[in-house]
Motif scaffolding. Structure first.
Motif, short mmCIF file in Angstrom:
data_model
loop_
_atom_site.label_atom_id
_atom_site.label_comp_id
_atom_site.label_asym_id
_atom_site.label_seq_id
_atom_site.Cartn_x
_atom_site.Cartn_y
_atom_site.Cartn_z
N SER C 48 0.81 -1.21 0.00
CA SER C 48 0.00 0.00 0.00
C SER C 48 0.85 1.26 0.00
CB SER C 48 -0.89 0.02 1.24
OG SER C 48 -1.50 1.28 1.36
N HIS C 50 -0.60 4.00 0.83
CA HIS C 50 -1.30 4.80 1.83
C HIS C 50 -1.11 4.22 3.23
CE1 HIS C 50 -3.49 7.04 -1.24
NE2 HIS C 50 -3.67 5.89 -1.87
N ILE C 55 -9.87 -0.21 0.83
CA ILE C 55 -9.58 -0.80 -0.48
C ILE C 55 -10.89 -0.85 -1.26
CG2 ILE C 55 -8.84 -2.89 -1.69
CD1 ILE C 55 -7.06 -3.43 0.75
N VAL C 56 -10.94 -0.06 -2.33
CA VAL C 56 -12.18 -0.01 -3.12
C VAL C 56 -12.19 -1.18 -4.10
CG1 VAL C 56 -13.56 1.40 -4.71
CG2 VAL C 56 -12.21 2.50 -2.89
N LYS C 57 -11.07 -1.38 -4.76
CA LYS C 57 -11.05 -2.40 -5.80
C LYS C 57 -9.62 -2.85 -6.07
CE LYS C 57 -12.51 -3.06 -10.57
NZ LYS C 57 -12.63 -2.37 -11.85
N ILE C 58 -9.46 -4.13 -6.27
CA ILE C 58 -8.17 -4.67 -6.71
C ILE C 58 -8.40 -5.28 -8.09
CG2 ILE C 58 -6.34 -6.34 -6.28
CD1 ILE C 58 -6.99 -6.10 -3.29
N ASP C 59 -7.76 -4.69 -9.10
CA ASP C 59 -7.94 -5.16 -10.47
C ASP C 59 -6.70 -5.93 -10.90
OD1 ASP C 59 -8.33 -5.61 -13.13
OD2 ASP C 59 -8.99 -3.56 -13.61
N GLU C 128 -3.61 -3.24 -10.21
CA GLU C 128 -4.15 -1.90 -10.00
C GLU C 128 -5.09 -1.91 -8.79
OE1 GLU C 128 -4.12 -0.03 -14.45
OE2 GLU C 128 -5.69 -1.49 -14.01
N VAL C 129 -4.76 -1.07 -7.84
CA VAL C 129 -5.56 -1.03 -6.62
C VAL C 129 -6.14 0.37 -6.47
CG1 VAL C 129 -5.60 -1.48 -4.14
CG2 VAL C 129 -3.94 -2.66 -5.58
N GLN C 130 -7.41 0.40 -6.22
CA GLN C 130 -8.08 1.69 -5.99
C GLN C 130 -8.31 1.84 -4.49
OE1 GLN C 130 -11.53 1.98 -8.54
NE2 GLN C 130 -12.18 3.82 -7.43
N TYR C 131 -7.83 2.95 -3.94
CA TYR C 131 -7.94 3.19 -2.49
C TYR C 131 -8.82 4.40 -2.22
CZ TYR C 131 -3.58 0.42 -2.28
OH TYR C 131 -2.62 -0.55 -2.39
N ASP C 132 -9.42 4.40 -1.07
CA ASP C 132 -10.14 5.57 -0.59
C ASP C 132 -9.48 5.97 0.73
OD1 ASP C 132 -11.93 7.52 -0.08
OD2 ASP C 132 -13.69 6.23 0.07
#
Lengths: 291, 157, 788
Positions: C48, C50, C55-59, C128-132
């Motif tokens: 991470s 951050h 964790i919003v999404k792990i692509d 690709e990981v989308q974080y909030d």
């Protein structure tokens, strides 16, 4: 830490190399010693699609005095500089510098040209070359040109080398009698970049006044800094304690460091002052012993 | 890309990706695991080997750059069943503990003693300053190098 | 201690050469990354950026498209097997891979399994990981303030970031002593986050053999047996039984406490191997090692010391805030959440003391391991040694005289400390006097006075530490319920050679040599004839492992006890062979002889042969024994260190000019190895004193997360250590030994810090937190008007 994939090119002449660079443009990086580039690639902070390895090009290495210059081939390894008798005896500033770059193993691969062409204000040679008034010899598809060191560093990690040019040589004017220099670097430990470092070169005239003064600063700004006001303040004056102190203060004023783990802005500026004074004293002392 | 090189006097060739680090070629392709890896940033020197006689960090060189070169690793120090005086020195002076940095220290010291057969303590400390050791505190490594220097000057190697 | 064996036998006290060296100096050691199995897969970990984020999404699509990538493993995948969380050694919980959110920068987010190291790295770069991002809590003081974001939202009833409160000692008596004190001093002392940074990082090769249903894991662990049990307990529900798990700790490239915990990478590699049936290698790189593996220290200490007018110390009062990161994954014995911090009365005869510690959660990596010291002992030693120095300076008494006055005296041992420890033995004044004589203390003080007149900054610092090691007696000491005994099993072969196996695991300490020497001492079998093995749970007897300087105090004692069992049987065989009563035999190392007829004797080798060829009727054949040693007490190594520093008033640089270390670890097994341990320990004391620190900015970005800024000293920064020793045997240890691997790391930082403060005290400087960097010293000097 694994670098991203790339294509590897091994030109055997400067012409081939510059043609490749012209063709590949921004996708290519020149590989000389690799001691800055490869770590960046392993961290994937740099992922060039092409590496143009210039190590197979003959004639880019070596140290010799000729035509009033010390001529250093761009591929000359730092360790060669460190061991060079002519450098040790006639260019103490350069010798000092060669001993404190990175660590002894890195110096076996790292090149003088690479140290300059990388454009890193934390590298040690830039300040030294600024103090020595060196010039850079670059070759591109259109031929050779010389760049005074003072106009070589154009920004952070940026130089006036064109993308299709290769730095081939560094020329340092041979110092007259009664010249001396010193490089003083404060590093947190061996292998670290300078918290601050100062390169000083002086020539003392027959009347005891400074005929020539060069002062370069390492890692206290976005580019290597030539402390011109400090140089001017000392030039033409006897290098007594008052004059040295004044020059040191002006050097500190010329520095533009940023705060990091090595220290605050105030600390680094004061270090420039302290190290400049010490480097000048040492340079003057050495000049005195070199008649 | 085909790389041909010599390691400890033996010729090798292998088809490798240009990005293959020299240390990985030595360890994983040639299976000479005496050369170690201890960092990512060219600081620790655990991967030190000799390339054409010069000690370098093999994690900061691509295997393709070693094309046609003569390499030497820790496995090449012992000759005909006889340990090198440095190896003897490290054992005699307790110059190693966990052994992980040792091959790098040995290779750096090997090249250093070739150039500086009678070093001062200070010379040795500077010479090994590109190699980190976390166990020994360096005092005994310095002694080990001095031990070897003395042995070599008396015709040990 | 007088030598009882010849150099050829090589028992205690001989500086025999190390048995492990021949393979290491040839590059023939086997470290975990040297293990290469056919068909092996490689694991790389996505981490991470951050410090706190949902964790919003792990692509994984792009990663899966990389040639060679076989799988991208996420917390969701592990959750199917309930393996996404695991227990910590302190019975807290830690994520293996996150499902909902990350809690610190560099935390594991996903793992990529591939056919090569390079493909795995490419795959990890392509996930690709989308974080909030969520609010970050970095400062433990702020973490405990009302209204601070609650970090452990996974714990349903948790309404704050307070982990635990722990206190020890007589508060009433301590407060009274402070009320009555003529002089008190108080100081805030911060011991920053540091990292052991063994030159070998952590890693493993996990191999689940589907045919035999057996999991073998080569891993960098200091405690293989405990790891096996933990694996069985954590993964029992997915079919891993303890007899089907084999942990092999191969050659270890330095441990220092960093290879005690179970890191998520190990667990993911095991899971990946179980799922694929293929061997899986995971080797962390240096940045992962520094940024995600267990940290040490991070103690915010407020200490007060009380004394009478004449300088007699009376009481110590300490409050501490312990920053544990997002989970309490400290490696402490279960009953002691702050480790053995309450040895903080040190070498001084204090009448009262009280310690309080509070643990806090923050958005930082977990840990709380030792950095080459017994549980939180450096924290204790640094505090008391700084405070004693402060008091001495405050009273204008020489710090050496002040220590001498307040030491626990030799005749007071065994000594019960105000906080309840029973110190086994000590001669603190003896060690300090020897250190002062060695360094020429009086001359240095004169030199300092002269230099001060010229404005030159020179300081002399003392640290007279007492350690507490060798955990520990089963009454009080366990880890996850496992009592902290350790073990030795000896088999003497018919020809008089032997193999001995232990529950510990050397990481460079030289166990193959020193354990053989203990057995040589006890049995008279030459150390060269004894093979020592550790680290393979299929063959070695159960033990709790090597950390907290426990190998010699516990497993070393087990070796002595097991050897004595062997000797007891040998005596019976000798009596049978010599046709005399057992009582008529006299033992000297290596043989039994008949009292009054020394020519009638049997060597241990004769006896061993007879044990298999001519043993008495009614006796079992063979000559072997095992001991699981439960120590009756801890051991208390001590020493006095004196450090001389020169300070550059222009740059703030501190140069250690001399450093004399006098250690007392009781009886010495191998003087060469003991000295080597002290050299290494001193260097790991120098490192945090002047160089090393891991810190975080306000949004939780790690600083000092690679060797660029994590400043492990080289040979140039490291001074030429001067060492010596006194010998005060432990009365309860079978060999009178105490353990030495960590003493110097524990004792050295205070000597260096005291030296720097000593140089600057006259300017009004009272304390400097370590690491004492040139920038910090420069700032103090300029504040006090000193410049060049």
């Amino acid at each position: 830490m694994i670098p991203a994939a790339f294509e590897y090119h091994t030109p055997s002449t400067i012409g081939e190399a510059t043609a490749l660079l012209a063709k590949l443009g921004d996708d290519a990086k020149v590989l000389s010693g690799g001691q800055s580039l490869i770590p960046l690639m392993k961290l994937r902070l740099a992922s060039p699609a092409h590496l143009v390895d210039i190590n197979g090009i003959p004639g880019l290495s070596g140290i010799r005095e000729a035509d009033g210059f010390l001529r250093i081939g761009a591929l000359t390894r730092e360790s060669e500089l460190e061991e060079s008798e002519v450098v040790r005896s006639r260019y103490p500033l350069l010798h000092d510098t060669s001993k404190v770059i990175a660590d002894p193993l890195v110096r076996n691969l790292a090149t003088v040209g690479g140290n300059l062409a990388h454009g890193d204000p934390a590298n040690d040679h830039p300040a030294t070359m600024l103090a020595l008034g060196a010039e850079i010899v670059a070759v591109g598809p259109k031929g050779e040109r010389r760049v005074p060191i003072a106009s070589f560093f154009t920004g952070p990690f940026a130089t006036s080398l064109r993308p299709d040019e290769i730095l081939v040589e560094i020329r340092i004017p041979s110092p007259p009698a009664r010249s001396g220099g010193a490089y003083l670097k404060l590093e947190r430990k061996v292998g670290d970049f300078a918290t601050a470092a100062v390169a000083a070169q002086v020539t003392i005239g027959a009347n005891g006044a400074c005929e020539h003064v060069g002062i370069g600063l390492t890692n206290v700004g976005l580019t290597p800094i030539k402390a011109t006001k400090a140089e001017a303040a000392l030039k033409g004056k006897a290098p007594d304690e008052a004059a040295i102190k004044r020059a040191a203060e002006l050097a500190a004023e010329a520095s533009e460091p940023s705060a990091d783990l090595r220290g605050s802005v105030e600390y680094k500026k004061d270090l420039v002052r302290v190290l400049t004074a010490r480097a000048l004293r040492k340079a003057v002392e050495r000049a005195g012993s070199r008649r | 890309m085909l790389v041909k090189l010599s390691v400890n006097g033996e010729k090798h060739e292998a088809n490798v990706e240009p990005r293959l680090l020299l240390v990985h070629m030595i360890r994983e392709v040639l299976r000479l695991t005496g050369t170690h890896i201890g960092c990512d940033t060219t600081h620790c020197g655990a991967c030190t080997i000799l390339v054409d006689g010069q000690p370098v960090k093999s994690c900061t060189m691509f295997a393709v750059q070693a094309q046609g070169k003569q390499l030497m690793t820790v496995e090449g120090l012992e000759q005909n069943g006889k340990l090198h005086p440095l190896q003897e020195g490290f054992m005699a002076e307790h110059g190693l503990q966990c052994g992980y940095c040792t091959p790098g220290m040995l290779m750096t010291s090997y090249a250093f003693l070739k150039k500086h057969p009678k070093p001062s303590e200070d010379d040795i400390r500077w010479a090994i300053s590109g190699n980190l050791c976390r166990c020994t505190g360096y005092v005994n490594i310095v002694k080990a190098v001095q031990h070897a220097a003395a042995a070599i000057s008396q015709g040990g190697a | 201690m007088a030598l009882r064996t010849s150099p050829e036998v090589g028992g205690m006290g001989h500086s025999i050469k190390r048995k492990e060296d021949p393979r290491f100096i040839r590059g023939k050691g086997t470290y975990v990354d040297d293990v290469q199995l056919p068909g092996m897969l490689y694991l790389d970990i996505v981490r991470s950026p951050h410090a706190h984020a949902k964790i919003v999404k792990i692509d994984a699509a792009k990663a899966m498209a990389v040639p060679g990538v076989l799988a991208v493993i996420t917390g969701q995948d592990l959750a199917k097997y309930n393996l996404h969380w695991m227990p910590t050694l302190m019975s807290d919980t830690q994520m293996v891979l996150p499902v909902e959110k990350v809690m610190y920068q560099a935390q594991e987010v996903a793992a990529v399994l591939a056919t090569s190291r390079y493909a795995a790295a490419d795959g990890a770069a392509a996930v690709e990981v989308q974080y909030d991002p969520l609010p970050v809590v970095v400062d433990p003081k702020k973490a405990l303030e009302p209204g601070a974001p609650v970090l452990r939202t996974d714990k349903k009833d948790k309404k704050d970031n307070h982990i635990w409160h722990w206190e020890w000692g007589d508060k009433g008596a301590t407060d009274r002593a402070f009320g009555e004190a003529a002089v008190t001093v108080k100081e805030d002392i911060y011991l920053p986050r540091i990292h052991v940074a063994s030159i070998e990082t952590c890693g493993c090769v996990a191999h689940f053999d589907r045919v035999n249903d057996k999991l073998t894991v080569w891993m960098t662990t200091q405690a293989p047996h405990a790891i096996r049990t933990v694996f069985a307990l954590v993964a029992g529900h997915v079919g891993l039984a303890e007899h089907k798990i084999r942990i092999i700790s191969p050659d270890i490239g330095g441990g220092f406490g960093g290879k005690v915990p179970v890191y998520p990478g190990y667990v993911i590699a095991v899971a990946a191997s179980v799922l694929t049936g293929k061997p899986v290698k995971w080797i962390e790189d240096r940045m992962e090692n520094l940024q995600a593996d267990s940290f040490a220290r991070d103690y915010h200490i407020t200490a007060e010391l009380a004394a009478k007018k004449d300088g007699t110390l009376t009481a110590l009062r300490i409050k501490t805030l312990a920053d544990h990161g997002y989970t309490d994954a400290a490696a402490n014995p279960s009953k002691f959440p702050a480790g053995l911090f309450h040895v903080c009365t040190g070498s001084y005869d204090l009448k009262a003391a009280h310690v309080e510690v509070d643990g806090a959660y923050t958005n930082k990596p977990p840990g709380g391991i030792a950095y080459r010291c017994s549980f939180r002992v450096t924290e204790a030693v640094h505090t008391i040694e700084r405070m004693v120095d402060l008091m001495a300076h405050q009273l204008n008494i020489d710090p050496a005289d002040f220590r001498m006055k307040n030491f626990v005296k030799p005749e007071q041992f065994p000594y019960k400390s105000a906080l309840g420890w029973e110190y086994d033995s000590g001669n603190y004044g003896g060690a300090l006097k020897k250190a002062m004589d060695t360094i020429g203390y009086a001359d240095l003080r004169r030199e300092q006075a002269e230099k001060r007149k010229r404005g030159q900054l020179m300081g002399i610092g003392i640290s007279s530490f007492t350690e507490i090691v060798g955990a520990g007696p089963s009454k009080h000491f366990d880890i996850l319920g496992l009592k902290m005994f350790d073990s030795c099993e000896i088999r003497v072969h018919p020809t008089g050679k032997a193999i001995a196996r232990f529950g510990t695991k050397s990481q460079g300490q030289g166990h193959e040599t020193t354990y053989a020497q203990i057995l040589a001492e006890e049995l008279g079998i030459p150390a060269q004839d004894i093979q020592v093995e550790e680290g393979d749970t299929d063959t070695a007897p159960y033990g709790l492992g090597t950390y907290a300087s426990r190998s010699t105090p516990v497993a070393g004692a087990a070796a002595a006890v097991a050897a004595r069992k062997v000797r007891d049987k040998a005596r019976k065989i000798a009596a049978y062979l010599l046709e005399v009563a057992e009582d008529d035999l006299v033992w000297e190392p290596g043989k039994f002889s008949v009292k009054g007829a020394p020519s009638k004797s049997k060597t241990i080798q004769d006896i061993a042969f007879a044990a298999y060829t001519n043993h008495p009727q009614g006796m079992e054949a063979g000559l072997e024994a095992v001991s699981y040693y439960d120590p009756p007490n801890l051991t208390y190594p001590f020493g006095s260190y004196i450090c001389v520093v020169d300070i550059d008033s222009g740059t703030g640089e501190v140069k250690v000019r001399r450093f004399v270390a006098i250690d007392d670890c009781g009886n010495i097994i191998n003087p060469m190895i003991v000295q080597g341990q002290v050299h290494g320990g001193l260097t790991m004391g120098l490192a945090p004193a002047l160089y090393e620190e891991i810190s975080y900015d306000e949004i939780g970005n790690v600083r000092g997360g690679s060797f660029i800024d994590y400043l492990v000293p080289t040979a140039v920064e490291t001074p030429k250590w001067e060492t010596g020793h006194t010998v005060t045997p432990s009365p309860h240890h079978p060999l009178g030994a105490k353990g030495v691997g960590e003493s110097a790391t524990v004792g050295a930082p205070a000597a260096i810090a005291n030296a720097v403060v000593d140089a600057l005290w006259y300017l009004g400087v009272r304390h400097i937190d370590i690491p004492i960097t040139p920038a910090k010293v420069w700032k103090l000097l300029r504040e006090k008007g000193v410049t060049e």
